[in-house]
Every structure is written in structure tokens, then in C-alpha cells.
Motif scaffolding. Structure first.
Motif, PDB file in Angstrom:
ATOM      1  N   PHE A 207      38.481 -90.988 -44.500  1.00 60.11           N
ATOM      2  CA  PHE A 207      37.774 -91.298 -43.245  1.00 60.11           C
ATOM      3  C   PHE A 207      38.420 -90.567 -42.089  1.00 60.11           C
ATOM      4  CE2 PHE A 207      37.076 -94.768 -46.120  1.00 60.11           C
ATOM      5  CZ  PHE A 207      35.760 -95.118 -45.929  1.00 60.11           C
TER       6      PHE A 207
ATOM      7  N   SER B  79      40.574 -98.927 -44.379  1.00 62.91           N
ATOM      8  CA  SER B  79      39.174 -98.633 -44.695  1.00 62.91           C
ATOM      9  C   SER B  79      38.592 -99.634 -45.690  1.00 62.91           C
ATOM     10  CB  SER B  79      39.052 -97.216 -45.243  1.00 62.91           C
ATOM     11  OG  SER B  79      39.846 -97.080 -46.400  1.00 62.91           O
TER      12      SER B  79
ATOM     13  N   LYS C 128      45.986 -98.750 -51.685  1.00 71.77           N
ATOM     14  CA  LYS C 128      46.890 -97.607 -51.506  1.00 71.77           C
ATOM     15  C   LYS C 128      46.304 -96.696 -50.436  1.00 71.77           C
ATOM     16  CE  LYS C 128      49.964 -98.081 -54.933  1.00 71.77           C
ATOM     17  NZ  LYS C 128      51.370 -98.249 -54.637  1.00 71.77           N
ATOM     18  N   THR C 129      47.014 -96.564 -49.330  1.00 72.85           N
ATOM     19  CA  THR C 129      46.470 -95.861 -48.158  1.00 72.85           C
ATOM     20  C   THR C 129      47.491 -94.891 -47.582  1.00 72.85           C
ATOM     21  OG1 THR C 129      45.242 -97.867 -47.641  1.00 72.85           O
ATOM     22  CG2 THR C 129      45.386 -96.257 -45.894  1.00 72.85           C
ATOM     23  N   GLN C 130      46.997 -93.789 -47.087  1.00 68.12           N
ATOM     24  CA  GLN C 130      47.846 -92.869 -46.318  1.00 68.12           C
ATOM     25  C   GLN C 130      47.118 -92.551 -45.007  1.00 68.12           C
ATOM     26  OE1 GLN C 130      49.130 -89.380 -48.438  1.00 68.12           O
ATOM     27  NE2 GLN C 130      50.460 -88.714 -46.772  1.00 68.12           N
ATOM     28  N   VAL C 131      47.867 -92.558 -43.929  1.00 68.73           N
ATOM     29  CA  VAL C 131      47.254 -92.371 -42.605  1.00 68.73           C
ATOM     30  C   VAL C 131      47.953 -91.237 -41.854  1.00 68.73           C
ATOM     31  CG1 VAL C 131      46.591 -93.506 -40.446  1.00 68.73           C
ATOM     32  CG2 VAL C 131      46.815 -94.854 -42.511  1.00 68.73           C
ATOM     33  N   TRP C 132      47.143 -90.326 -41.335  1.00 64.58           N
ATOM     34  CA  TRP C 132      47.666 -89.294 -40.445  1.00 64.58           C
ATOM     35  C   TRP C 132      47.137 -89.628 -39.055  1.00 64.58           C
ATOM     36  CZ3 TRP C 132      45.991 -88.464 -45.341  1.00 64.58           C
ATOM     37  CH2 TRP C 132      46.810 -87.716 -46.209  1.00 64.58           C
TER      38      TRP C 132
ATOM     39  N   ILE D 230      41.876 -87.238 -54.704  1.00 64.08           N
ATOM     40  CA  ILE D 230      43.132 -87.181 -53.931  1.00 64.08           C
ATOM     41  C   ILE D 230      43.681 -85.756 -53.870  1.00 64.08           C
ATOM     42  CG2 ILE D 230      45.566 -87.880 -53.985  1.00 64.08           C
ATOM     43  CD1 ILE D 230      44.699 -90.669 -54.573  1.00 64.08           C
TER      44      ILE D 230
ATOM     45  N   LEU E 181      51.155 -92.381 -50.542  1.00 66.61           N
ATOM     46  CA  LEU E 181      50.286 -93.551 -50.413  1.00 66.61           C
ATOM     47  C   LEU E 181      51.119 -94.817 -50.287  1.00 66.61           C
ATOM     48  CD1 LEU E 181      47.835 -92.474 -53.223  1.00 66.61           C
ATOM     49  CD2 LEU E 181      47.214 -92.635 -50.829  1.00 66.61           C
TER      50      LEU E 181
ATOM     51  N   ILE F 226      43.216 -89.765 -39.543  1.00 68.44           N
ATOM     52  CA  ILE F 226      42.544 -89.510 -40.823  1.00 68.44           C
ATOM     53  C   ILE F 226      43.156 -90.480 -41.826  1.00 68.44           C
ATOM     54  CG2 ILE F 226      42.113 -87.839 -42.660  1.00 68.44           C
ATOM     55  CD1 ILE F 226      42.324 -85.629 -40.558  1.00 68.44           C
ATOM     56  N   THR F 227      42.301 -91.197 -42.523  1.00 69.31           N
ATOM     57  CA  THR F 227      42.770 -92.203 -43.473  1.00 69.31           C
ATOM     58  C   THR F 227      42.322 -91.830 -44.880  1.00 69.31           C
ATOM     59  OG1 THR F 227      42.258 -93.774 -41.720  1.00 69.31           O
ATOM     60  CG2 THR F 227      42.906 -94.705 -43.817  1.00 69.31           C
ATOM     61  N   LEU F 228      43.239 -91.972 -45.804  1.00 67.76           N
ATOM     62  CA  LEU F 228      42.931 -91.683 -47.204  1.00 67.76           C
ATOM     63  C   LEU F 228      43.228 -92.949 -48.005  1.00 67.76           C
ATOM     64  CD1 LEU F 228      42.459 -89.105 -49.138  1.00 67.76           C
ATOM     65  CD2 LEU F 228      44.886 -89.239 -49.507  1.00 67.76           C
ATOM     66  N   ARG F 229      42.278 -93.364 -48.828  1.00 63.17           N
ATOM     67  CA  ARG F 229      42.507 -94.576 -49.644  1.00 63.17           C
ATOM     68  C   ARG F 229      42.165 -94.290 -51.098  1.00 63.17           C
ATOM     69  NH1 ARG F 229      38.925 -98.638 -50.958  1.00 63.17           N
ATOM     70  NH2 ARG F 229      37.510 -98.110 -49.267  1.00 63.17           N
ATOM     71  N   ARG F 230      43.112 -94.607 -51.966  1.00 65.29           N
ATOM     72  CA  ARG F 230      42.859 -94.376 -53.387  1.00 65.29           C
ATOM     73  C   ARG F 230      41.859 -95.406 -53.904  1.00 65.29           C
ATOM     74  NH1 ARG F 230      47.657 -94.718 -57.684  1.00 65.29           N
ATOM     75  NH2 ARG F 230      47.100 -96.902 -57.703  1.00 65.29           N
TER      76      ARG F 230
END
Lengths: 188, 182
Positions: free
Chosen positions: B117, A7, A32-36, B133, A23, B56-60
Motif C-alpha cells: 500500500f 493494512s 508481518k509488516t514492513q513500513v517505509w 515479496i 518484516l 509505503i506498507t508491505l504485508r505478507r
């Protein structure tokens, strides 16, 4: 097959990062990313149906395309539809015309992307003009108009009471009462 | 044509800016993202059906940390001013410092900020309400099993399919660097 992009740097993430706990660093930008991810990511596009094709003498014809063979009736209006006109909606087969009419008449909530909150409008019209009190001469009747005109208009798709309409109407009535009292006082 | 009444459950997390308020709601088969305009008096809806969600993406992000540090620097300056001025005018600065300290401590407690996202076949949308988070994880712990229930698990076979597909080449001048390369 679609790709999951970082992103931040917008570059395709490697598969090693998918569904990893915690992350992880993006290999390109170190974010620092985590993806499902889910199977829909790699699901191939639907292949055209076998029954799709031109109509023969004994076949039922599509209501919208008389030369095409009907494959399914519309679940809402019963018209015969070809595979082109068949829209899969909530596990039902629906024709585009029904979807359009359902959206326009606000009967199908799931198709709506926007709702006007007239109760919020009435509240704003009732409260904000009180900062400059003279404006309430105009806005108080306007609030009453909004309350009576839009009381039955569809509100949010989320659970919502009509209490804002009542409060806004009450404030507007108080403002009108105040102006009438002032007018009577001045004239007497 | 009857639309069955959808029961929405409010999910944790919200974001409020001067123009918009964002919240997430959970239904039986989809997530509803609601953005309410402060001045437009309208609610805007985006629905993400479980069976359509690809990722689903998570970014710190560092924004919360920067804001917290800024708040503590301001508190320190105000405290210094209060101490320097003394009892007469110092109380004003002390009260001001306390006022700035409260959001700083709150931001510290709720933890790191993030951006989340959601990706479907046709769009990548930001879930604005998931901006911390801890909140995002709480929501995703609810959502991920529901999505997996609707679609099935993402197996090694799916991972293999993903690996096999090469990403489209980057435009000239924006070549993708090799991971680990200097």
C-alpha cells in the motif's frame, strides 16, 4: 501529523515499526509488516501566505476575484491570480481554468486519469466474433469504422504503437473479402 | 501549456485478474499505477508524486502458500489416480497432474505473496502489481531512494513528531489493545 495504519487491522502502527529492516509483527494483529515512511508523513499543513489579502487601489487584482490582491500570474495564460486561484502544478503557477481546459483538450497528460484504448477495442471486435462467424457481417464494418474514426484519437499515455489498428483493419478486410466471395459464389 | 513528454520505465511486477491488469511505471518525479480493464478497453491511471508519498506498507499474506499447497494436494491426488488406474487411462491423469504441477512449482519459486500500500495525504492505495515479496522488495529498493531524494531522510526528529501525535480514539467496542497485553 498523519498515522500509518496496519493494512490488516487498520490500527495505527507504533513508531518502533517505522523504517525497520525486514518484516515485523503488527502489535495488534501479528500481521508481518514492513513500513517505509518519509518526511511528508509529519509535515505540517502549509500556513496561509502573508501576501494574501484584500486589494488596495494600487494593487493588481485577481482575474477571478476582483476584490482580492493578485500574487502571481498564471504561467500558461498570464492572468493575475490571488493565492486562492493559484494552483501549484509541476512547479508552475496555473489557474484552475487552464487546468480544466488542459485536461479537456488532453494536452496535459498528467491530469488524465483514464484513456480509452480504441486499438484494443478494434482488435476485440475483429477477433472475438470469429468464434461465431456470422457476427462478422456486422462487426467487420464496425472494426473499420473504429479504425478510421479513432486512429488519431489520443491513445495510452505510455509508449504504444498503432500496430493493433493495422492488424484489426487487416482482419476486418479479410472478413469482408470472405463474405463478398461467399456472396459472389452463391449468386453465381 | 505544453506537457513535456514523460518517459516511463516499466517496473517489475504485474497482476492479472479476469477483469483487470495492473502494472507500475516509473517517471522522473512520480510513480504511475496503470490498471487496464479487460472488457472496458480503458486504462486507468493513478499518479503518486515522490514529494507527496507519506509511507509505503508491505504485508505478507498466506494466499500464495495456500494456493501452492492446494496445487500439490491436487497433483498428489491425480498422481494417485494415475497410479491406481494403470497404463490405459492413467496417462490422462498423469498429464493433468503435470499441468497442475507447473503453476504450483512456479508459485513456490517466486516466493511469498504480499499486499503493498502507498499512503499520501489524501489516500491509501494498494499497488496491486506488487503481490510478491521478492518483486515488491526489488521495486521498493528502486523507489525508496528516489522518494528520500525528493523529500529527505526520515530522521529521529520526524519519528519523535510521529510519536508525539496520539492516534484518534477507537470507536466503542473496537478499543485498541495495549501491545503485549494478554
Amino acid at each position: 501529523v498523519a498515522k500509518v495504519n496496519c493494512s490488516k487491522c487498520r490500527k495505527a502502527l507504533p513508531s518502533a515499526l517505522l523504517n525497520e529492516p525486514g518484516l515485523k509483527d503488527c502489535p495488534y494483529c501479528n500481521a508481518k509488516t514492513q513500513v517505509w515512511t518519509f518526511p511528508a508523513l509529519v509535515k505540517p499543513p502549509e500556513a496561509p501566505r502573508k501576501e494574501d489579502g484584500f486589494k488596495f487601489e494600487d494593487d493588481a487584482a485577481c482575474f477571478y476575484h476582483p476584490t482580492k490582491r493578485a500574487v502571481v500570474p498564471c504561467s500558461w495564460c498570464g492572468r493575475f491570480l490571488c493565492s486562492l486561484c493559484d494552483v501549484d502544478f509541476n512547479d508552475e503557477h496555473v489557474c484552475p481554468a487552464c487546468l480544466v481546459s488542459g485536461k479537456q483538450s488532453h494536452k496535459v497528460k498528467r491530469l488524465e486519469t483514464q484513456r480509452m484504448l480504441y486499438d484494443n477495442l478494434a482488435m476485440a471486435l475483429a477477433i472475438w466474433p470469429m468464434l461465431i462467424f456470422y457476427f462478422t457481417v456486422i462487426t467487420a464494418p464496425a472494426v473499420l469504422f473504429v479504425v478510421f474514426r479513432y486512429y488519431k484519437a489520443p491513445s495510452s499515455v505510455l509508449p504504444r504503437t498503432k500496430v493493433r489498428f493495422y492488424i484489426a483493419g487487416f482482419i476486418a478486410l479479410l472478413q469482408i473479402a470472405g463474405w463478398v466471395t461467399l456472396l459472389v459464389f452463391l449468386l453465381s | 501549456m505544453d506537457d513535456p513528454k514523460t518517459a516511463y520505465k516499466k517496473l517489475p511486477g504485474k497482476k492479472r485478474t479476469s477483469l483487470w491488469r495492473h502494472r507500475l511505471y516509473l517517471a522522473d518525479d512520480h510513480i504511475l499505477s496503470v490498471s487496464t480493464g479487460t472488457f472496458s478497453f480503458a486504462e486507468h491511471y493513478k499518479r503518486f508524486h515522490f514529494k507527496d508519498i507519506q509511507a509505503i506498507t508491505l504485508r505478507r499474506t498466506w494466499s500464495a502458500l495456500i494456493k501452492t499447497i492446494a496445487a500439490f494436494v491436487i497433483v498428489a491426488l491425480l498422481a494417485l489416480a494415475a497410479w491406481g488406474i494403470g497404463q490405459d487411462g492413467g496417462q490422462f491423469f498423469a498429464v493433468l497432474a503435470a499441468i497442475v504441477l507447473i503453476p504450483g512449482i512456479y508459485s513456490l519459486i517466486i516466493g511469498h505473496s504480499c499486499r503493498c500500500f502507498i499512503q499520501t495525504a489524501v489516500q491509501v492505495e494498494e499497488l496491486h502489481s506488487l503481490n510478491r515479496i521478492r518483486t515488491a522488495r526489488k521495486v521498493l529498493n528502486t523507489l525508496v531512494p528516489l522518494i528520500s531524494q525528493a523529500q529527505g531522510e526520515f530522521t529521529a526528529e520526524h519519528k519523535g513528531l510521529y510519536e508525539r501525535e496520539k492516534p484518534s480514539p477507537a470507536p466503542v467496542g473496537q478499543q485498541v489493545p495495549t501491545p503485549g497485553a494478554p
